[in-house]
Design a protein around this motif. Sequence first.
Motif, PDB file in Angstrom:
ATOM      1  N   TRP A   5       0.835  -1.203   0.000  1.00  0.00           N
ATOM      2  CA  TRP A   5       0.000   0.000   0.000  1.00  0.00           C
ATOM      3  C   TRP A   5       0.869   1.252   0.000  1.00  0.00           C
ATOM      4  O   TRP A   5       0.483   2.286  -0.563  1.00  0.00           O
ATOM      5  N   THR A   6       2.070   1.154   0.597  1.00  0.00           N
ATOM      6  CA  THR A   6       2.973   2.305   0.602  1.00  0.00           C
ATOM      7  C   THR A   6       3.474   2.617  -0.802  1.00  0.00           C
ATOM      8  O   THR A   6       3.461   3.777  -1.241  1.00  0.00           O
ATOM      9  N   THR A   7       3.923   1.584  -1.516  1.00  0.00           N
ATOM     10  CA  THR A   7       4.432   1.816  -2.866  1.00  0.00           C
ATOM     11  C   THR A   7       3.310   2.223  -3.817  1.00  0.00           C
ATOM     12  O   THR A   7       3.533   3.021  -4.733  1.00  0.00           O
ATOM     13  N   ARG A   8       2.118   1.667  -3.604  1.00  0.00           N
ATOM     14  CA  ARG A   8       0.992   2.085  -4.448  1.00  0.00           C
ATOM     15  C   ARG A   8       0.652   3.555  -4.210  1.00  0.00           C
ATOM     16  O   ARG A   8       0.352   4.301  -5.150  1.00  0.00           O
ATOM     17  N   LEU A   9       0.691   3.974  -2.947  1.00  0.00           N
ATOM     18  CA  LEU A   9       0.422   5.375  -2.639  1.00  0.00           C
ATOM     19  C   LEU A   9       1.500   6.273  -3.236  1.00  0.00           C
ATOM     20  O   LEU A   9       1.197   7.315  -3.841  1.00  0.00           O
ATOM     21  N   LEU A  10       2.764   5.870  -3.081  1.00  0.00           N
ATOM     22  CA  LEU A  10       3.850   6.652  -3.672  1.00  0.00           C
ATOM     23  C   LEU A  10       3.734   6.700  -5.189  1.00  0.00           C
ATOM     24  O   LEU A  10       3.981   7.735  -5.814  1.00  0.00           O
ATOM     25  N   GLY A  11       3.358   5.570  -5.790  1.00  0.00           N
ATOM     26  CA  GLY A  11       3.199   5.542  -7.238  1.00  0.00           C
ATOM     27  C   GLY A  11       2.099   6.472  -7.709  1.00  0.00           C
ATOM     28  O   GLY A  11       2.250   7.182  -8.716  1.00  0.00           O
ATOM     29  N   ALA A  12       0.978   6.476  -6.982  1.00  0.00           N
ATOM     30  CA  ALA A  12      -0.120   7.375  -7.352  1.00  0.00           C
ATOM     31  C   ALA A  12       0.294   8.835  -7.190  1.00  0.00           C
ATOM     32  O   ALA A  12      -0.009   9.684  -8.046  1.00  0.00           O
ATOM     33  N   LEU A  13       1.004   9.139  -6.096  1.00  0.00           N
ATOM     34  CA  LEU A  13       1.480  10.509  -5.893  1.00  0.00           C
ATOM     35  C   LEU A  13       2.485  10.912  -6.966  1.00  0.00           C
ATOM     36  O   LEU A  13       2.469  12.049  -7.455  1.00  0.00           O
ATOM     37  N   ALA A  14       3.362   9.973  -7.334  1.00  0.00           N
ATOM     38  CA  ALA A  14       4.354  10.272  -8.366  1.00  0.00           C
ATOM     39  C   ALA A  14       3.685  10.561  -9.702  1.00  0.00           C
ATOM     40  O   ALA A  14       4.055  11.511 -10.411  1.00  0.00           O
ATOM     41  N   LEU A  15       2.683   9.751 -10.049  1.00  0.00           N
ATOM     42  CA  LEU A  15       1.984   9.957 -11.317  1.00  0.00           C
ATOM     43  C   LEU A  15       1.219  11.277 -11.315  1.00  0.00           C
ATOM     44  O   LEU A  15       1.283  12.054 -12.282  1.00  0.00           O
ATOM     45  N   ALA A  16       0.514  11.551 -10.217  1.00  0.00           N
ATOM     46  CA  ALA A  16      -0.273  12.784 -10.149  1.00  0.00           C
ATOM     47  C   ALA A  16       0.625  14.018 -10.131  1.00  0.00           C
ATOM     48  O   ALA A  16       0.358  15.010 -10.833  1.00  0.00           O
ATOM     49  N   SER A  17       1.692  13.975  -9.343  1.00  0.00           N
ATOM     50  CA  SER A  17       2.577  15.139  -9.259  1.00  0.00           C
ATOM     51  C   SER A  17       3.303  15.388 -10.574  1.00  0.00           C
ATOM     52  O   SER A  17       3.531  16.545 -10.960  1.00  0.00           O
ATOM     53  N   THR A  18       3.646  14.313 -11.289  1.00  0.00           N
ATOM     54  CA  THR A  18       4.285  14.490 -12.594  1.00  0.00           C
ATOM     55  C   THR A  18       3.323  15.121 -13.594  1.00  0.00           C
ATOM     56  O   THR A  18       3.709  15.993 -14.389  1.00  0.00           O
ATOM     57  N   ALA A  19       2.065  14.697 -13.551  1.00  0.00           N
ATOM     58  CA  ALA A  19       1.071  15.281 -14.456  1.00  0.00           C
ATOM     59  C   ALA A  19       0.882  16.772 -14.174  1.00  0.00           C
ATOM     60  O   ALA A  19       0.827  17.594 -15.103  1.00  0.00           O
ATOM     61  N   VAL A  20       0.804  17.134 -12.897  1.00  0.00           N
ATOM     62  CA  VAL A  20       0.649  18.548 -12.548  1.00  0.00           C
ATOM     63  C   VAL A  20       1.896  19.333 -12.958  1.00  0.00           C
ATOM     64  O   VAL A  20       1.806  20.471 -13.446  1.00  0.00           O
ATOM     65  N   MET A  21       3.068  18.727 -12.775  1.00  0.00           N
ATOM     66  CA  MET A  21       4.306  19.403 -13.167  1.00  0.00           C
ATOM     67  C   MET A  21       4.330  19.700 -14.661  1.00  0.00           C
ATOM     68  O   MET A  21       4.745  20.783 -15.091  1.00  0.00           O
TER      69      MET A  21
END
Length: 274
Positions: A5-21
Amino acid sequence: MTATWTTRLLGALALASTAVMLVLALGVSPPDVRQGDAVRMLYIHVPSIWVAYGSFTLTWTASALLLWRGRRRPDGGRHYDRLAGAAAEVGVLFTVLTLVTGSLWGRVTWGTYWQWDARLTATVMLAITYAGYLALRRLPAGGSAAGAGSHRRAAIMALISFVNVPIVHFSVDWWRTLHQKASLSVGRRPEITGEMYWTLLYSAAAATVVAAWLTTHRYRLLRLETMADDARLDALLAQRRGEGEAAAPQPADPLSAPQPAAPLSAGAPTGPRR
Protein backbone atom coordinates in the motif's frame (compact mmCIF):
# COMPACT_ATOMS: atom_id res chain seq x y z
CA MET A 1 5.52 -9.08 -5.61
CA THR A 2 7.01 -5.73 -4.62
CA ALA A 3 3.83 -3.67 -4.42
CA THR A 4 2.46 -2.67 -1.02
CA TRP A 5 0.00 0.00 0.00
CA THR A 6 2.97 2.31 0.60
CA THR A 7 4.43 1.82 -2.87
CA ARG A 8 0.99 2.08 -4.45
CA LEU A 9 0.42 5.38 -2.64
CA LEU A 10 3.85 6.65 -3.67
CA GLY A 11 3.20 5.54 -7.24
CA ALA A 12 -0.12 7.37 -7.35
CA LEU A 13 1.48 10.51 -5.89
CA ALA A 14 4.35 10.27 -8.37
CA LEU A 15 1.98 9.96 -11.32
CA ALA A 16 -0.27 12.78 -10.15
CA SER A 17 2.58 15.14 -9.26
CA THR A 18 4.29 14.49 -12.59
CA ALA A 19 1.07 15.28 -14.46
CA VAL A 20 0.65 18.55 -12.55
CA MET A 21 4.31 19.40 -13.17
CA LEU A 22 3.83 18.98 -16.92
CA VAL A 23 0.79 21.26 -16.84
CA LEU A 24 2.71 23.93 -14.94
CA ALA A 25 5.85 23.60 -17.06
CA LEU A 26 4.12 23.56 -20.44
CA GLY A 27 1.08 25.70 -19.80
CA VAL A 28 1.44 27.99 -16.80
CA SER A 29 5.11 28.97 -16.76
CA PRO A 30 5.88 31.67 -19.34
CA PRO A 31 8.64 31.41 -21.96
CA ASP A 32 11.98 33.04 -21.26
CA VAL A 33 12.82 36.41 -22.79
CA ARG A 34 16.05 35.09 -24.33
CA GLN A 35 15.61 31.33 -24.60
CA GLY A 36 11.92 31.20 -25.40
CA ASP A 37 10.21 27.85 -24.87
CA ALA A 38 13.56 26.08 -24.56
CA VAL A 39 13.68 27.24 -20.95
CA ARG A 40 10.98 24.69 -20.13
CA MET A 41 13.76 22.09 -20.12
CA LEU A 42 14.71 23.72 -16.81
CA TYR A 43 11.88 21.92 -15.01
CA ILE A 44 13.36 18.51 -15.79
CA HIS A 45 17.06 19.32 -15.93
CA VAL A 46 17.50 21.06 -12.58
CA PRO A 47 15.25 18.78 -10.46
CA SER A 48 17.03 15.75 -11.94
CA ILE A 49 20.43 16.79 -10.63
CA TRP A 50 18.92 17.79 -7.28
CA VAL A 51 17.40 14.33 -6.93
CA ALA A 52 20.73 12.78 -7.96
CA TYR A 53 22.46 14.75 -5.19
CA GLY A 54 19.90 13.52 -2.68
CA SER A 55 20.17 9.90 -3.84
CA PHE A 56 23.96 9.90 -3.60
CA THR A 57 23.73 11.50 -0.16
CA LEU A 58 21.48 8.62 0.91
CA THR A 59 23.99 6.17 -0.55
CA TRP A 60 26.78 7.83 1.43
CA THR A 61 24.75 7.74 4.66
CA ALA A 62 23.75 4.09 4.28
CA SER A 63 27.33 3.11 3.41
CA ALA A 64 28.70 4.92 6.45
CA LEU A 65 26.16 3.14 8.67
CA LEU A 66 27.13 -0.18 7.08
CA LEU A 67 30.78 0.33 7.96
CA TRP A 68 29.99 1.67 11.42
CA ARG A 69 27.14 -0.53 12.63
CA GLY A 70 26.80 -3.28 10.04
CA ARG A 71 28.51 -5.97 12.10
CA ARG A 72 26.21 -5.27 15.05
CA ARG A 73 23.02 -5.94 13.11
CA PRO A 74 21.57 -9.45 12.92
CA ASP A 75 21.56 -9.26 9.11
CA GLY A 76 25.21 -8.18 8.96
CA GLY A 77 24.31 -4.78 7.52
CA ARG A 78 22.42 -6.06 4.48
CA HIS A 79 19.68 -3.50 5.07
CA TYR A 80 22.15 -0.64 4.73
CA ASP A 81 23.75 -2.26 1.69
CA ARG A 82 20.42 -2.65 -0.11
CA LEU A 83 19.44 0.93 0.70
CA ALA A 84 22.77 2.25 -0.58
CA GLY A 85 22.51 0.24 -3.78
CA ALA A 86 18.90 1.22 -4.49
CA ALA A 87 19.62 4.91 -3.94
CA ALA A 88 22.73 4.77 -6.12
CA GLU A 89 20.81 3.21 -9.01
CA VAL A 90 18.20 5.95 -8.85
CA GLY A 91 20.94 8.57 -8.59
CA VAL A 92 22.69 7.28 -11.71
CA LEU A 93 19.36 7.25 -13.57
CA PHE A 94 18.69 10.90 -12.74
CA THR A 95 22.29 11.88 -13.48
CA VAL A 96 21.95 10.42 -16.97
CA LEU A 97 18.65 12.26 -17.35
CA THR A 98 20.47 15.45 -16.35
CA LEU A 99 23.10 14.89 -19.03
CA VAL A 100 20.52 14.13 -21.73
CA THR A 101 18.33 17.14 -20.99
CA GLY A 102 21.40 19.34 -20.61
CA SER A 103 22.68 18.28 -24.02
CA LEU A 104 19.32 19.03 -25.65
CA TRP A 105 19.16 22.37 -23.89
CA GLY A 106 22.75 23.15 -24.84
CA ARG A 107 21.96 22.51 -28.50
CA VAL A 108 19.48 25.39 -28.36
CA THR A 109 21.46 27.83 -26.21
CA TRP A 110 25.07 26.99 -27.14
CA GLY A 111 24.55 25.63 -30.64
CA THR A 112 26.10 22.26 -29.75
CA TYR A 113 25.13 19.16 -27.82
CA TRP A 114 28.38 18.92 -25.92
CA GLN A 115 31.29 20.97 -24.64
CA TRP A 116 34.10 19.79 -22.41
CA ASP A 117 32.90 22.27 -19.85
CA ALA A 118 33.83 21.94 -16.18
CA ARG A 119 30.24 21.29 -15.07
CA LEU A 120 29.50 18.83 -17.88
CA THR A 121 32.76 16.93 -17.46
CA ALA A 122 32.33 16.69 -13.69
CA THR A 123 28.77 15.40 -14.14
CA VAL A 124 29.96 12.69 -16.54
CA MET A 125 32.60 11.65 -14.02
CA LEU A 126 29.90 11.52 -11.34
CA ALA A 127 27.83 9.12 -13.42
CA ILE A 128 30.84 6.96 -14.31
CA THR A 129 32.02 6.78 -10.70
CA TYR A 130 28.69 5.58 -9.35
CA ALA A 131 28.25 3.19 -12.27
CA GLY A 132 31.57 1.70 -11.18
CA TYR A 133 30.24 1.48 -7.63
CA LEU A 134 27.21 -0.47 -8.87
CA ALA A 135 29.49 -2.79 -10.85
CA LEU A 136 31.66 -3.36 -7.78
CA ARG A 137 28.60 -4.40 -5.79
CA ARG A 138 28.09 -7.28 -8.23
CA LEU A 139 31.59 -8.69 -7.84
CA PRO A 140 31.75 -11.81 -5.65
CA ALA A 141 33.70 -11.50 -2.43
CA GLY A 142 35.74 -14.18 -0.74
CA GLY A 143 33.62 -16.30 1.55
CA SER A 144 30.32 -14.98 0.19
CA ALA A 145 27.75 -16.63 -1.98
CA ALA A 146 28.30 -16.54 -5.71
CA GLY A 147 27.07 -13.26 -7.17
CA ALA A 148 26.88 -11.47 -3.82
CA GLY A 149 28.46 -8.03 -3.68
CA SER A 150 31.42 -7.14 -1.55
CA HIS A 151 29.38 -4.96 0.78
CA ARG A 152 32.08 -3.33 2.81
CA ARG A 153 34.39 -2.79 -0.15
CA ALA A 154 31.55 -1.18 -2.11
CA ALA A 155 30.64 0.97 0.89
CA ILE A 156 34.18 2.36 1.00
CA MET A 157 33.96 3.22 -2.69
CA ALA A 158 30.60 4.94 -2.11
CA LEU A 159 32.17 7.16 0.53
CA ILE A 160 35.00 8.11 -1.82
CA SER A 161 32.70 8.65 -4.81
CA PHE A 162 30.64 11.20 -2.91
CA VAL A 163 33.53 13.66 -3.24
CA ASN A 164 32.31 14.27 -6.81
CA VAL A 165 28.96 15.66 -5.63
CA PRO A 166 30.26 18.99 -4.25
CA ILE A 167 32.68 19.23 -7.18
CA VAL A 168 29.76 19.08 -9.62
CA HIS A 169 27.66 21.52 -7.61
CA PHE A 170 30.35 24.17 -7.09
CA SER A 171 32.10 23.76 -10.43
CA VAL A 172 30.32 26.83 -11.84
CA ASP A 173 31.72 28.88 -8.95
CA TRP A 174 35.23 27.42 -8.88
CA TRP A 175 36.01 27.55 -12.62
CA ARG A 176 35.11 29.62 -15.63
CA THR A 177 32.41 27.69 -17.39
CA LEU A 178 29.79 28.02 -20.11
CA HIS A 179 27.20 26.67 -17.73
CA GLN A 180 25.12 29.29 -15.99
CA LYS A 181 25.17 29.80 -12.24
CA ALA A 182 22.75 27.88 -10.06
CA SER A 183 19.15 29.00 -10.57
CA LEU A 184 18.49 28.63 -6.84
CA SER A 185 21.14 28.77 -4.16
CA VAL A 186 21.20 29.31 -0.42
CA GLY A 187 22.25 32.83 0.47
CA ARG A 188 21.92 34.08 -3.10
CA ARG A 189 19.10 35.91 -4.81
CA PRO A 190 17.18 33.55 -7.14
CA GLU A 191 17.91 33.91 -10.84
CA ILE A 192 14.23 33.33 -11.65
CA THR A 193 11.02 34.68 -10.13
CA GLY A 194 7.26 34.44 -10.42
CA GLU A 195 5.66 31.43 -12.07
CA MET A 196 9.02 30.05 -13.15
CA TYR A 197 10.28 30.07 -9.56
CA TRP A 198 7.29 28.23 -8.11
CA THR A 199 7.10 25.81 -11.03
CA LEU A 200 10.74 24.89 -10.48
CA LEU A 201 10.17 24.29 -6.78
CA TYR A 202 7.14 22.14 -7.51
CA SER A 203 9.05 20.20 -10.16
CA ALA A 204 11.77 19.45 -7.62
CA ALA A 205 9.16 18.15 -5.17
CA ALA A 206 7.54 15.99 -7.87
CA ALA A 207 10.91 14.56 -8.89
CA THR A 208 11.62 13.74 -5.24
CA VAL A 209 8.38 11.76 -4.98
CA VAL A 210 9.25 9.84 -8.15
CA ALA A 211 12.73 9.09 -6.81
CA ALA A 212 11.31 7.90 -3.47
CA TRP A 213 8.94 5.56 -5.30
CA LEU A 214 11.72 4.14 -7.49
CA THR A 215 14.08 3.73 -4.53
CA THR A 216 11.44 1.90 -2.49
CA HIS A 217 10.69 -0.50 -5.33
CA ARG A 218 14.35 -1.14 -6.03
CA TYR A 219 15.07 -1.76 -2.35
CA ARG A 220 12.33 -4.38 -2.18
CA LEU A 221 13.61 -6.05 -5.34
CA LEU A 222 17.11 -6.24 -3.88
CA ARG A 223 15.66 -7.75 -0.73
CA LEU A 224 13.84 -10.41 -2.76
CA GLU A 225 17.06 -11.15 -4.65
CA THR A 226 18.88 -11.64 -1.35
CA MET A 227 16.16 -13.98 -0.08
CA ALA A 228 16.28 -15.98 -3.32
CA ASP A 229 20.08 -16.26 -3.12
CA ASP A 230 19.85 -17.46 0.48
CA ALA A 231 17.20 -20.04 -0.47
CA ARG A 232 19.35 -21.36 -3.33
CA LEU A 233 22.37 -21.55 -1.04
CA ASP A 234 20.39 -23.48 1.59
CA ALA A 235 19.14 -25.88 -1.09
CA LEU A 236 22.68 -26.49 -2.38
CA LEU A 237 23.99 -27.10 1.13
CA ALA A 238 21.17 -29.54 1.84
CA GLN A 239 21.90 -31.34 -1.44
CA ARG A 240 25.60 -31.62 -0.61
CA ARG A 241 24.81 -32.96 2.84
CA GLY A 242 22.49 -35.54 1.31
CA GLU A 243 25.15 -36.61 -1.18
CA GLY A 244 27.70 -36.92 1.62
CA GLU A 245 25.41 -39.06 3.73
CA ALA A 246 24.63 -41.33 0.77
CA ALA A 247 28.32 -41.82 -0.04
CA ALA A 248 29.35 -42.59 3.55
CA PRO A 249 29.84 -46.36 4.37
CA GLN A 250 26.90 -47.78 6.26
CA PRO A 251 27.55 -49.84 9.45
CA ALA A 252 26.84 -53.56 9.12
CA ASP A 253 23.59 -54.83 10.59
CA PRO A 254 24.38 -57.71 13.01
CA LEU A 255 21.00 -59.32 12.36
CA SER A 256 21.51 -59.44 8.61
CA ALA A 257 25.08 -60.79 8.77
CA PRO A 258 25.48 -64.56 7.99
CA GLN A 259 25.58 -66.70 11.16
CA PRO A 260 28.50 -69.14 11.60
CA ALA A 261 27.68 -72.86 11.72
CA ALA A 262 27.29 -74.35 15.18
CA PRO A 263 30.36 -76.40 16.25
CA LEU A 264 29.99 -80.16 16.56
CA SER A 265 29.87 -81.52 20.08
CA ALA A 266 32.50 -84.00 21.28
CA GLY A 267 31.74 -87.61 20.44
CA ALA A 268 29.17 -86.77 17.84
CA PRO A 269 29.27 -88.97 14.76
CA THR A 270 30.94 -87.35 11.81
CA GLY A 271 29.78 -89.68 9.10
CA PRO A 272 26.77 -91.71 8.09
CA ARG A 273 25.82 -94.64 10.22
CA ARG A 274 26.06 -98.11 8.80
